[in-house]
Design an enzyme around this catalytic site. Structure first.
Site, PDB file in Angstrom:
ATOM      1  N   GLY A  11       0.839  -1.200   0.000  1.00 25.40           N
ATOM      2  CA  GLY A  11       0.000   0.000   0.000  1.00 25.40           C
ATOM      3  C   GLY A  11       0.860   1.231   0.000  1.00 25.40           C
ATOM      4  N   GLY A  38      -7.611  -5.864   4.475  1.00 25.42           N
ATOM      5  CA  GLY A  38      -8.749  -6.661   4.010  1.00 25.42           C
ATOM      6  C   GLY A  38      -9.918  -5.763   3.693  1.00 25.42           C
ATOM      7  N   CYS A  88      -5.951 -15.914  -0.028  1.00 24.06           N
ATOM      8  CA  CYS A  88      -5.981 -15.339  -1.379  1.00 24.06           C
ATOM      9  C   CYS A  88      -4.824 -15.920  -2.194  1.00 24.06           C
ATOM     10  CB  CYS A  88      -5.834 -13.825  -1.275  1.00 24.06           C
ATOM     11  SG  CYS A  88      -5.489 -13.022  -2.855  1.00 24.06           S
ATOM     12  N   SER A 143       7.528  -8.823 -11.150  1.00 22.96           N
ATOM     13  CA  SER A 143       6.749  -9.959 -10.666  1.00 22.96           C
ATOM     14  C   SER A 143       6.731 -11.140 -11.617  1.00 22.96           C
ATOM     15  CB  SER A 143       5.321  -9.507 -10.355  1.00 22.96           C
ATOM     16  OG  SER A 143       4.828  -8.742 -11.425  1.00 22.96           O
ATOM     17  N   ASP A 184       4.270 -13.051 -17.802  1.00 18.12           N
ATOM     18  CA  ASP A 184       3.736 -12.075 -16.855  1.00 18.12           C
ATOM     19  C   ASP A 184       2.843 -12.825 -15.870  1.00 18.12           C
ATOM     20  OD1 ASP A 184       3.309  -9.651 -15.646  1.00 18.12           O
ATOM     21  OD2 ASP A 184       2.385  -8.684 -17.380  1.00 18.12           O
ATOM     22  N   ASP A 185       2.543 -12.191 -14.723  1.00 17.43           N
ATOM     23  CA  ASP A 185       1.762 -12.908 -13.709  1.00 17.43           C
ATOM     24  C   ASP A 185       0.265 -12.819 -13.928  1.00 17.43           C
ATOM     25  OD1 ASP A 185       0.843 -10.389 -12.240  1.00 17.43           O
ATOM     26  OD2 ASP A 185       3.015 -10.208 -12.213  1.00 17.43           O
ATOM     27  N   CYS A 233     -12.495  -8.597  -7.076  1.00 19.50           N
ATOM     28  CA  CYS A 233     -12.276  -9.035  -5.698  1.00 19.50           C
ATOM     29  C   CYS A 233     -13.019  -8.104  -4.749  1.00 19.50           C
ATOM     30  CB  CYS A 233     -10.784  -9.008  -5.382  1.00 19.50           C
ATOM     31  SG  CYS A 233     -10.407  -9.408  -3.666  1.00 19.50           S
ATOM     32  N   CYS A 243      -8.687 -19.023  -1.711  1.00 18.27           N
ATOM     33  CA  CYS A 243      -9.697 -18.270  -2.452  1.00 18.27           C
ATOM     34  C   CYS A 243      -9.179 -18.104  -3.868  1.00 18.27           C
ATOM     35  CB  CYS A 243      -9.917 -16.889  -1.831  1.00 18.27           C
ATOM     36  SG  CYS A 243     -11.021 -15.863  -2.839  1.00 18.27           S
ATOM     37  N   CYS A 275     -11.478 -14.605  -8.047  1.00 17.31           N
ATOM     38  CA  CYS A 275     -11.328 -13.716  -9.205  1.00 17.31           C
ATOM     39  C   CYS A 275     -11.076 -14.503 -10.496  1.00 17.31           C
ATOM     40  CB  CYS A 275     -10.268 -12.654  -8.964  1.00 17.31           C
ATOM     41  SG  CYS A 275      -8.720 -13.292  -8.408  1.00 17.31           S
TER      42      CYS A 275
HETATM   43 FE1  SF4 Z   1      -7.480 -13.003  -3.878  1.00 16.56          FE
HETATM   44 FE2  SF4 Z   1      -8.936 -13.090  -6.082  1.00 16.56          FE
HETATM   45 FE3  SF4 Z   1      -9.905 -14.109  -3.786  1.00 16.56          FE
HETATM   46 FE4  SF4 Z   1      -9.598 -11.475  -4.071  1.00 16.56          FE
HETATM   47  S1  SF4 Z   1     -11.005 -12.794  -5.221  1.00 16.56           S
HETATM   48  S2  SF4 Z   1      -9.048 -12.692  -2.304  1.00 16.56           S
HETATM   49  S3  SF4 Z   1      -7.743 -11.337  -5.349  1.00 16.56           S
HETATM   50  S4  SF4 Z   1      -8.123 -14.822  -4.991  1.00 16.56           S
END
Ligand code: SF4
Length: 533
Positions: free
Chosen positions: A96, A172, A308, A355, A417-418, A454, A505, A508
């Site tokens: 950040g 978060g 995440c 990255s 690239d990521d 997200c 998670c 996205c």
């Molecule tokens: Fe991470 Fe994607 Fe889940 Fe957001 S939606 S927490 S960016 S995996």
């Protein structure tokens, strides 16, 4: 008894103050810091100048998902710890870049907070740090995912309670922030920021003032919160860390050789101050740490891990450790998986700095195609400019990527690239590689297509702007002007973690959100603005 405290904020309009009880406060501590710091509410001017760098004239990170926040805390037996927190925040700067703040507690439990817009190194200087006296401190780096980019939204947040000052730094995003703020406002709390984090702090203070002790009050507050939260909190003589039941954002505990305790978003924050990694704060766990009693743990909610996965792929620093290995190692492994899944004949493999580089090295090792540095990033510019509004982005400094002509000339190039978010930067990179003499450009992405936004603390743009939400891989390849394009599969991304693949998670990439997201939240990330004072 509720203390009255003076709130003074330094802004472009000058000083203004508040004497409301129980309010967020920024201590009136304004030494001459014009050389290093910035006025509150003011983005540093040198970050707003149009750049004269124009090789690849785009701010790379604005076409990437943006990190949320970095949180950090130190509790020592004695001595001042503000400088340790400063260095911790410095290590977590990638999480950040809009604002930074530190709250210290002195021996009597009185808090002193300094926070402002800008990078850690711009917000703090020696004078400010040496005036922040106390052996307990927490800090925060912010990128706005809820609430806009204003100094009133900077953290830590401090509220007065009958047991003393409570402070909080949040990484978060709550999905019930509006409801929580509505309840608290109805109960007479004077919310001053537009963030979801303030609601958590006021929920704790409310429970304390109703008679609960710190632990019970924090648990009461956490149970009112839905969404993603990794929290570093402090009260007189104790620091505390907590994660939501899913553990979406990371949080780790460390200890220094002299017995100080540390809480940090990532292990790179421990390394910089020489602290040893103890363990992570578990999903659904609250730890309260004192010098006398060490780490006291309470599982406040059943653990349902959903870290995440983008922390693994991109957000967290490559030297941070998760699941017993550095993320550099994981990123090399997904590059290797990408080479197995989507091989292509070429002369060199390059990564998009910084990255994409570990995955490019992994791709090279697996494929046997030599790795080369084909794009050089101006490392001295750094990631100085993450700005949440388009207008700010347009006037922000441009990141420089220079293609190396003698490396690329006449070569068939695989570029790693990521992720691809909007695709605009990818196209510029591809064009630059061709202009530098690449005869073919094959792009490989070390994550699946990003198709959904997200809501757990990462700014991934609206769904409409996510190119993969409405275009096929073939259509994206055409738009970004590559010869071939391939993404890592969802399965390979998860298998390469070498842990239980259900513990992440991946919403996205799939739209399957582990924590239910209310429809109205999906509309805009600035939804709280309408309720702000
Ligand atoms: Fe991470 Fe994607 Fe889940 Fe957001 S939606 S927490 S960016 S995996």
């Amino acid at each position: 008894m509720v203390k009255k405290c003076l709130t003074l904020v330094r802004s472009k309009e000058g000083l203004f103050s508040s004497t409301q009880p129980n309010v967020l406060r920024i201590t009136a501590m304004l030494p001459d810091h014009s050389d290093h710091s910035v006025l509150a509410d003011e983005i540093p001017k040198d970050l707003m100048k149009p750049s004269n760098l124009h090789d690849i004239d785009d701010d790379i990170e604005s076409d990437k998902p943006q990190e949320a926040c970095g949180v950090f805390g130190v509790l020592a037996a004695e001595g001042d710890v503000a400088k340790l927190v400063y260095f911790g925040l410095y290590a977590l700067q990638h999480r950040g870049q809009e604002s930074a703040g530190i709250t210290v507690y002195d021996d009597r439990g009185t808090t002193n907070t300094y926070k402002a817009m800008g990078l850690v190194s711009q917000v703090f200087n020696e004078t400010i740090l040496s005036s922040l006296k106390g052996s307990l401190a927490i800090g925060h780096n912010r990128y706005s995912t809820t609430g806009s980019s204003k100094v009133c939204n900077a953290q830590p947040i401090v509220v007065n309670t009958r047991l003393g000052d409570f402070s909080l730094a949040h990484n978060g995003n709550l999905v019930n922030a509006t409801e929580l703020r509505g309840e608290l406002s109805a109960q007479g709390h004077a919310l001053e920021s537009t963030t979801d984090s303030e609601g958590i702090a006021f929920a704790v203070s409310e429970a304390v003032d109703e008679g609960q002790d710190w632990q019970a009050a924090i648990v009461t507050a956490l149970r009112r919160c839905h969404g993603a939260f990794s929290l570093v909190m402090a009260m007189p003589n104790a620091i505390a860390g907590a994660r939501d039941a899913y553990g979406v954002r990371p949080l780790v505990i460390g200890k220094t050789t002299d017995g100080s305790y540390v809480l940090a978003s990532e292990t790179c924050g421990l390394d910089i101050i020489g602290a040893e990694y103890v363990r992570e704060v578990l999903p659904g766990e609250l730890v309260i740490i004192t010098i006398e009693n060490g780490i006291q743990s309470l599982q406040w909610e059943e653990s349902k891990p959903k870290l995440c996965v983008f922390e693994m792929i991109y957000f967290a620093r490559p030297d941070s450790v998760m699941h017993d290995e550095s993320l550099y190692t994981y990123r090399m492994r997904i590059g290797s998986e990408l080479a197995k899944e989507s091989p292509i004949d070429a002369d060199i493999v390059i990564g998009v700095p910084d990255s994409g580089i570990p995955a490019a090295i992994g791709f090279s090792r697996e494929s046997g195609i030599p790795y080369a540095e084909g794009l050089i990033k101006n490392r001295y510019v750094g990631r100085t400019f993450i700005q949440p509004t388009q207008a700010m982005r347009e006037s922000g400094i441009k990141m420089k990527l220079n293609p190396l002509k003698d490396v690329l000339q006449g070569k068939r190039v695989i570029v790693i690239d990521d992720s691809i978010v909007r695709g605009t930067t990818s196209r510029k990179i591809v064009r630059a590689l061709r202009e530098a003499g690449a005869t073919e450009v094959h792009m490989r992405i070390s994550s699946p297509p990003v198709t959904h936004p997200c809501f757990y603390g990462i700014d991934t743009d609206s769904q409409d702007n996510l190119i993969a939400s409405h275009e096929s891989v073939a259509a994206i390849a055409k738009q970004i002007e590559v010869d071939t394009l391939a993404y890592l599969t969802h399965d390979a991304m998860l298998k390469a973690t070498h842990i239980d693949t259900t513990h992440f998670c991946t919403a996205c990439f799939t739209g399957k959100y582990p924590i239910e997201v209310p429809d109205k939240l999906k509309r805009t990330k600035l939804m709280l603005e309408s309720t702000a004072p």
